[in-house]
Design a protein around this motif. Structure first.
Motif, PDB file in Angstrom:
ATOM      1  N   VAL A 165      28.976  12.236 -36.974  1.00  0.00           N
ATOM      2  CA  VAL A 165      28.012  13.344 -36.923  1.00  0.00           C
ATOM      3  C   VAL A 165      28.466  14.368 -35.880  1.00  0.00           C
ATOM      4  N   ALA A 166      28.880  13.884 -34.712  1.00  0.00           N
ATOM      5  CA  ALA A 166      29.305  14.797 -33.642  1.00  0.00           C
ATOM      6  C   ALA A 166      30.563  15.569 -34.042  1.00  0.00           C
ATOM      7  N   LYS A 167      31.475  14.914 -34.774  1.00  0.00           N
ATOM      8  CA  LYS A 167      32.691  15.607 -35.215  1.00  0.00           C
ATOM      9  C   LYS A 167      32.339  16.750 -36.151  1.00  0.00           C
ATOM     10  N   GLU A 168      31.400  16.471 -37.049  1.00  0.00           N
ATOM     11  CA  GLU A 168      30.977  17.503 -37.996  1.00  0.00           C
ATOM     12  C   GLU A 168      30.341  18.682 -37.241  1.00  0.00           C
ATOM     13  N   LEU A 169      29.480  18.371 -36.274  1.00  0.00           N
ATOM     14  CA  LEU A 169      28.848  19.427 -35.473  1.00  0.00           C
ATOM     15  C   LEU A 169      29.907  20.221 -34.705  1.00  0.00           C
ATOM     16  N   ALA A 170      30.906  19.504 -34.173  1.00  0.00           N
ATOM     17  CA  ALA A 170      31.965  20.169 -33.404  1.00  0.00           C
ATOM     18  C   ALA A 170      32.753  21.119 -34.308  1.00  0.00           C
ATOM     19  N   ARG A 171      33.033  20.660 -35.546  1.00  0.00           N
ATOM     20  CA  ARG A 171      33.762  21.526 -36.488  1.00  0.00           C
ATOM     21  C   ARG A 171      32.959  22.773 -36.816  1.00  0.00           C
ATOM     22  N   GLN A 172      31.620  22.628 -36.784  1.00  0.00           N
ATOM     23  CA  GLN A 172      30.759  23.788 -37.068  1.00  0.00           C
ATOM     24  C   GLN A 172      30.530  24.646 -35.826  1.00  0.00           C
ATOM     25  N   GLY A 173      31.184  24.277 -34.710  1.00  0.00           N
ATOM     26  CA  GLY A 173      31.114  25.127 -33.519  1.00  0.00           C
ATOM     27  C   GLY A 173      30.156  24.665 -32.437  1.00  0.00           C
ATOM     28  N   ALA A 174      29.669  23.428 -32.506  1.00  0.00           N
ATOM     29  CA  ALA A 174      28.752  22.935 -31.470  1.00  0.00           C
ATOM     30  C   ALA A 174      29.385  23.104 -30.088  1.00  0.00           C
ATOM     31  N   PRO A 175      28.586  23.480 -29.093  1.00  0.00           N
ATOM     32  CA  PRO A 175      29.154  23.710 -27.759  1.00  0.00           C
ATOM     33  C   PRO A 175      29.453  22.413 -27.022  1.00  0.00           C
ATOM     34  N   GLU A 176      30.237  22.527 -25.975  1.00  0.00           N
ATOM     35  CA  GLU A 176      30.486  21.383 -25.105  1.00  0.00           C
ATOM     36  C   GLU A 176      29.147  20.874 -24.552  1.00  0.00           C
ATOM     37  N   GLY A 177      28.974  19.590 -24.608  1.00  0.00           N
ATOM     38  CA  GLY A 177      27.729  19.006 -24.093  1.00  0.00           C
ATOM     39  C   GLY A 177      26.785  18.576 -25.203  1.00  0.00           C
ATOM     40  N   ALA A 178      27.037  19.057 -26.437  1.00  0.00           N
ATOM     41  CA  ALA A 178      26.169  18.659 -27.559  1.00  0.00           C
ATOM     42  C   ALA A 178      26.168  17.130 -27.658  1.00  0.00           C
TER      43      ALA A 178
ATOM     44  N   LEU B 277      29.274  12.565 -27.443  1.00  0.00           N
ATOM     45  CA  LEU B 277      29.251  13.873 -26.789  1.00  0.00           C
ATOM     46  C   LEU B 277      30.368  14.741 -27.343  1.00  0.00           C
ATOM     47  N   VAL B 278      30.075  16.008 -27.553  1.00  0.00           N
ATOM     48  CA  VAL B 278      31.125  16.958 -27.922  1.00  0.00           C
ATOM     49  C   VAL B 278      31.677  17.559 -26.630  1.00  0.00           C
ATOM     50  N   LEU B 279      33.008  17.492 -26.483  1.00  0.00           N
ATOM     51  CA  LEU B 279      33.655  18.070 -25.305  1.00  0.00           C
ATOM     52  C   LEU B 279      34.722  19.054 -25.769  1.00  0.00           C
ATOM     53  N   ARG B 280      34.986  20.032 -24.932  1.00  0.00           N
ATOM     54  CA  ARG B 280      36.045  20.994 -25.259  1.00  0.00           C
ATOM     55  C   ARG B 280      36.935  21.183 -24.022  1.00  0.00           C
ATOM     56  N   PRO B 281      37.669  20.139 -23.669  1.00  0.00           N
ATOM     57  CA  PRO B 281      38.451  20.212 -22.431  1.00  0.00           C
ATOM     58  C   PRO B 281      39.652  21.145 -22.563  1.00  0.00           C
ATOM     59  N   PRO B 282      39.922  21.923 -21.504  1.00  0.00           N
ATOM     60  CA  PRO B 282      41.056  22.870 -21.540  1.00  0.00           C
ATOM     61  C   PRO B 282      42.356  22.166 -21.175  1.00  0.00           C
ATOM     62  N   VAL B 283      42.698  21.120 -21.915  1.00  0.00           N
ATOM     63  CA  VAL B 283      43.892  20.324 -21.591  1.00  0.00           C
ATOM     64  C   VAL B 283      44.701  20.054 -22.860  1.00  0.00           C
ATOM     65  N   SER B 284      45.893  19.499 -22.686  1.00  0.00           N
ATOM     66  CA  SER B 284      46.732  19.162 -23.843  1.00  0.00           C
ATOM     67  C   SER B 284      46.223  17.865 -24.468  1.00  0.00           C
TER      68      SER B 284
ATOM     69  N   LEU C 192      34.882   5.184 -27.555  1.00  0.00           N
ATOM     70  CA  LEU C 192      35.813   5.625 -28.598  1.00  0.00           C
ATOM     71  C   LEU C 192      35.952   7.136 -28.509  1.00  0.00           C
ATOM     72  N   VAL C 193      37.122   7.586 -28.063  1.00  0.00           N
ATOM     73  CA  VAL C 193      37.376   9.024 -27.941  1.00  0.00           C
ATOM     74  C   VAL C 193      38.202   9.460 -29.132  1.00  0.00           C
ATOM     75  N   GLU C 194      37.721  10.470 -29.839  1.00  0.00           N
ATOM     76  CA  GLU C 194      38.459  10.995 -30.994  1.00  0.00           C
ATOM     77  C   GLU C 194      38.704  12.489 -30.800  1.00  0.00           C
TER      78      GLU C 194
ATOM     79  N   GLU D  10      49.316  21.023 -30.726  1.00  0.00           N
ATOM     80  CA  GLU D  10      49.255  20.896 -29.270  1.00  0.00           C
ATOM     81  C   GLU D  10      48.031  21.549 -28.627  1.00  0.00           C
ATOM     82  N   ALA D  11      47.018  21.904 -29.437  1.00  0.00           N
ATOM     83  CA  ALA D  11      45.798  22.478 -28.851  1.00  0.00           C
ATOM     84  C   ALA D  11      44.615  21.569 -29.187  1.00  0.00           C
ATOM     85  N   VAL D  12      43.827  21.288 -28.183  1.00  0.00           N
ATOM     86  CA  VAL D  12      42.632  20.475 -28.410  1.00  0.00           C
ATOM     87  C   VAL D  12      41.482  21.414 -28.782  1.00  0.00           C
ATOM     88  N   HIS D  13      40.966  21.259 -29.997  1.00  0.00           N
ATOM     89  CA  HIS D  13      39.802  22.076 -30.382  1.00  0.00           C
ATOM     90  C   HIS D  13      38.527  21.447 -29.864  1.00  0.00           C
TER      91      HIS D  13
END
Ligand code: BT5
Length: 252
Positions: free
Chosen positions: A25-38, A67-74, A120-122, A128-131
């Motif tokens: 569910v969180a992956k789907e929300l993330a693909r739809q643009g959910a913000p970090e922290g969702a 949790l949806v995260l958007r870390p600025p890392v590789s 479980l982190v997915e 090379e970019a983490v979305h």
């Protein structure tokens, strides 16, 4: 139930009585643009997953969330995220008057050798970019019995405490610790957490076997390095570092 959210972890908040897997569910929300922290929480999962497609037993009474995260890392740098988050989970648990739980590298929470929770982190990444990253955390909270295959290897916080715990309170404490640790990790990586992690590591100084990508290595656990990799000293004295794998205690 819903947690008390003071920061950005936990906003927006999605609760489901039953889902297949909160990570999906969180992956789907993330693909739809959910913000970090969702945050996605479920009372029960019918298709809860562990690593390598293993099943995660998720009946009502546990804490199953992603949790949806958007870390600025590789993508490579995200390898220490499960390690970091397992530390945050032990912090959340420490907000309760309970004997302390330990971490078992890379993604387990354990008590006296029995598994209380897992992470479980997915990754949603390309070129090379983490979305996004979805960090799924499962904790056996108010669970009083396990199916036969898990009876000897799993336990719950209720079993440890002798009474049920408030899940909203526990979730709030974990989210607060996770947000604090994560923002430091985004700036400085895993290095600042090394010592704290080693103090709570049930493997330190133990002889183990690590199964990693089809091969097995043996040695004594010396700790973790600044990237959250497990450092193993082989019988011949050489040091090896592992980014992932399955650790078991060596049979004497
Ligand atoms: C893990 O995998 O430990 C990661 C578990 C992550 C679960 C969360 S719940 C929220 C989110 N949504 C999901 O679908 N997943 C995440 P791993 O290290 O591969 O361990 C899996 C193994 O743990 C299984 O093969 C079983 O042996 C054991 N196991 C399964 N359910 C368990 C439970 N409830 N308590 C303790 N051990 C369990």
């Amino acid at each position: 139930f819903s947690p008390l959210v003071r920061g950005k972890f936990g906003r927006p908040y999605h609760f489901y009585p039953v889902v297949s897997s909160t990570n999906d569910v969180a992956k789907e929300l993330a693909r739809q643009g959910a913000p970090e922290g969702a945050l996605v929480v479920a009372e029960e999962q019918t298709g809860g997953r562990g690593r390598l497609g293993r099943a995660w037993h998720s009946p009502p009474g546990g804490l199953w969330f992603s949790l949806v995260l958007r870390p600025p890392v590789s993508p490579a740098a995200t390898q220490s995220l499960p390690v970091l988050l397992s530390l945050a989970v032990t912090d959340g648990v420490a907000a309760f008057p309970l004997p302390s739980v330990e971490v078992k590298w890379p993604n387990d929470i354990v008590y006296q050798g029995k598994k209380v929770g897992g992470i479980l982190v997915e990754l949603g990444a390309e070129a090379e970019a983490v979305h996004f990253v979805v960090a799924g955390i499962g904790l056996n909270v108010n669970i009083t019995s396990f199916p036969a295959p898990l009876e000897k290897t799993a336990t719950s916080l209720q079993k440890i405490a002798g009474e049920a715990l408030s899940r909203p309170q526990l979730l709030s404490a974990i989210l607060a610790a996770a947000e604090r640790y994560y923002s430091c990790w985004c700036r400085e990586g895993f290095a600042p957490f090394r010592e704290d992690y080693e103090r709570r590591l049930c493997l330190l100084g133990r002889e183990v076997e690590i199964c990693c990508g089809g091969s097995v290595a043996r040695g004594t656990v010396a700790g973790v390095d600044a990237e959250g990799r497990l450092v193993l000293v082989s019988p011949d004295g050489t040091k090896r570092r592992f980014v992932g794998g399955e650790v078991t205690f060596k049979q004497k």
